[in-house]
Design an enzyme around this catalytic site. Sequence first.
Site, mmCIF file in Angstrom:
data_model
loop_
_atom_site.group_PDB
_atom_site.id
_atom_site.type_symbol
_atom_site.label_atom_id
_atom_site.label_comp_id
_atom_site.label_asym_id
_atom_site.label_seq_id
_atom_site.Cartn_x
_atom_site.Cartn_y
_atom_site.Cartn_z
ATOM 1 N N TYR A 467 53.429 -24.263 -51.132
ATOM 2 C CA TYR A 467 54.690 -24.968 -51.375
ATOM 3 C C TYR A 467 54.497 -26.138 -52.343
ATOM 4 O O TYR A 467 54.971 -27.236 -52.095
ATOM 5 C CB TYR A 467 55.318 -25.441 -50.063
ATOM 6 C CG TYR A 467 55.621 -24.329 -49.104
ATOM 7 C CD1 TYR A 467 56.696 -23.470 -49.313
ATOM 8 C CD2 TYR A 467 54.816 -24.099 -47.990
ATOM 9 C CE1 TYR A 467 56.965 -22.419 -48.442
ATOM 10 C CE2 TYR A 467 55.083 -23.048 -47.119
ATOM 11 C CZ TYR A 467 56.161 -22.219 -47.351
ATOM 12 O OH TYR A 467 56.426 -21.185 -46.476
ATOM 13 N N HIS A 468 53.817 -25.847 -53.466
ATOM 14 C CA HIS A 468 53.568 -26.873 -54.466
ATOM 15 C C HIS A 468 54.090 -26.468 -55.852
ATOM 16 O O HIS A 468 53.373 -26.584 -56.856
ATOM 17 C CB HIS A 468 52.070 -27.175 -54.565
ATOM 18 C CG HIS A 468 51.480 -27.727 -53.319
ATOM 19 N ND1 HIS A 468 50.115 -27.778 -53.093
ATOM 20 C CD2 HIS A 468 52.047 -28.269 -52.207
ATOM 21 C CE1 HIS A 468 49.884 -28.309 -51.903
ATOM 22 N NE2 HIS A 468 51.043 -28.608 -51.354
ATOM 23 N N PRO A 469 55.344 -26.005 -55.995
ATOM 24 C CA PRO A 469 55.844 -25.663 -57.331
ATOM 25 C C PRO A 469 55.903 -26.911 -58.211
ATOM 26 O O PRO A 469 56.322 -27.977 -57.770
ATOM 27 C CB PRO A 469 57.238 -25.097 -57.045
ATOM 28 C CG PRO A 469 57.665 -25.744 -55.767
ATOM 29 C CD PRO A 469 56.396 -25.865 -54.959
#
Length: 573
Positions: A467-469
Amino acid sequence: MTEFDYIVVGAGSAGCVLANRLTEDGRHSVLLIEAGKDDRSLFIRMPTALSIPMNTPRFNWGFWGQPEPGLDGRRMDCARGKVLGGSSAINGMVYVRGHAEDFDDWARDGATGWGYADCLPYFKRAERWMGGEDAWRGGSGPVDTCNGNNMSNPLYRAFIAAGDEAGYGTTEDYNGYRQEGFGPMHMTVRRGERCSTDLAYLAPARGRPNLTVITQAEVDTLLLSGQRVTGVRYRHRGDVATAQARSEVILSAGSIGSPTILQRSGIGPAPVLAGAGVALQHELPGVGENLQDHLEVYFQYRCKLPITVNGHLGWLAKLRIGVQWLLTKTGLGATNHFESCGFIRSRAGLAAPDVQYHFLPAAIRYDGRAAFAGHGFQVHVGPNKPESRGTVRISGPNAGDEPHILFNYLATDRDRADWRSCLRLTREILQQPALDAYRAEEIQPAVDLSDDEALDAWVRANVETAYHPSCSCKMGAVDDPMAVVDPECRVRGLDGLRVVDSSIFPTIPNGNLNAPTIMVAERAADLILGRTMLRQEVDVWQAPEWQHRQRSGIPLRPVPPGPPDPGPEGRSP
């Protein structure tokens, strides 16, 4: 009011910082627009309940990626916060700045003024570290960071000892002098409660007369007059409204939201806009390109002793945890349970770590359910410096049209080789004597790691997003055709418009994104107001003989089977 000095779009990790800093001297009026609602839920406030808001549509945009060719066509969840505080209100609360080399790389690649010495004063200004202020850490900022329950479970220290036994050493503070090694992990928790940017920055500013906050309002498009952005059009509870900006509009809608707002406004790659039925207003080919993310897997083991969090997942145990937390803000409810960690280099020739570990004294899934019956523990691990690049593109002209998100995971030989190396090194660490008293059989990956094809297939089938876009509106030099913003966060070729969030990262840092996003907003606020803090030069630890050794103290071992070595810089031709 319909006219303000500044309009900030998105009340997330960056937007809340900007709303506070731009209004604190009372000279400027600010409108902060947020599509979500408030964050008063107990499940947001209680650290151990982190899996609930992430899986609740009220708080999460619920984006999904397109089928990923490198993952056998799997579609990946792309959770993003839709609430005051944004993703800082639904994330895992892990606080990692990144390595100094990450920011020096930004500066070398054209983001002038964003080297580590430039960024360090803003990291320090943002944080209140439980250990107090020193040359590397801040002691009086708005964001509280701590170690949760101070590793009271013995498994945390056993994991650190295993990393030390494997030759990687230990670090007292990976956000300070030395990132590389194994040690305690930090979280954004204040006196037992999640410390989101809403709590840290926005709440103290809400009473200021020069700050207006509108929730449940989604921005459709930017308003342009020639080459100047003059305001925004948004929908608020079914009504269409506009707001004008005397000075600037600042997009802080995140790495999915900011590029899609730009594209809906006619700002972006001409072919993408034409395909979505949007008239071109200003061509910028880099909008929505350069998308990056971290992937991770879990190594899971059964535990010989009944000491893990799996023993507290029944309804009665959860009730006891909840009551203790409500009454005292202490106990298992007051931590995210990631209290030890590690950062290592996967090969010789790397100047800084590229692999990150989160240790959890439980075997559990992201939805909060047990991974198997009985006691267990797990380690989250993944390479943090991928070569693969993806895209964010609108599918139509309206805000309700689902964006097309393609991360293009594992698209390069180097990325696939990094995963093989990462998993082999991880199993070696977890087989060290320090864990012998606790480690039973391996649940996963439970695959022959000497078999490249089997290992690659397992990775394709099991990796999950961290969850690191990021990086979809990259910052860069004027001669970089794919740069969307300049080093002052101004959108190239337009007046009155900036982007300030994780989308402007040139490359993804070695760690979680919340801390560097807050730092970017702190520094951008100063740039907007025409001031900057003095650079702060400090020493940063680097492994001895890093050019020739994969870990300090242990000579480089034979390279495991895989593609040819890419050279001392670790990059493919």
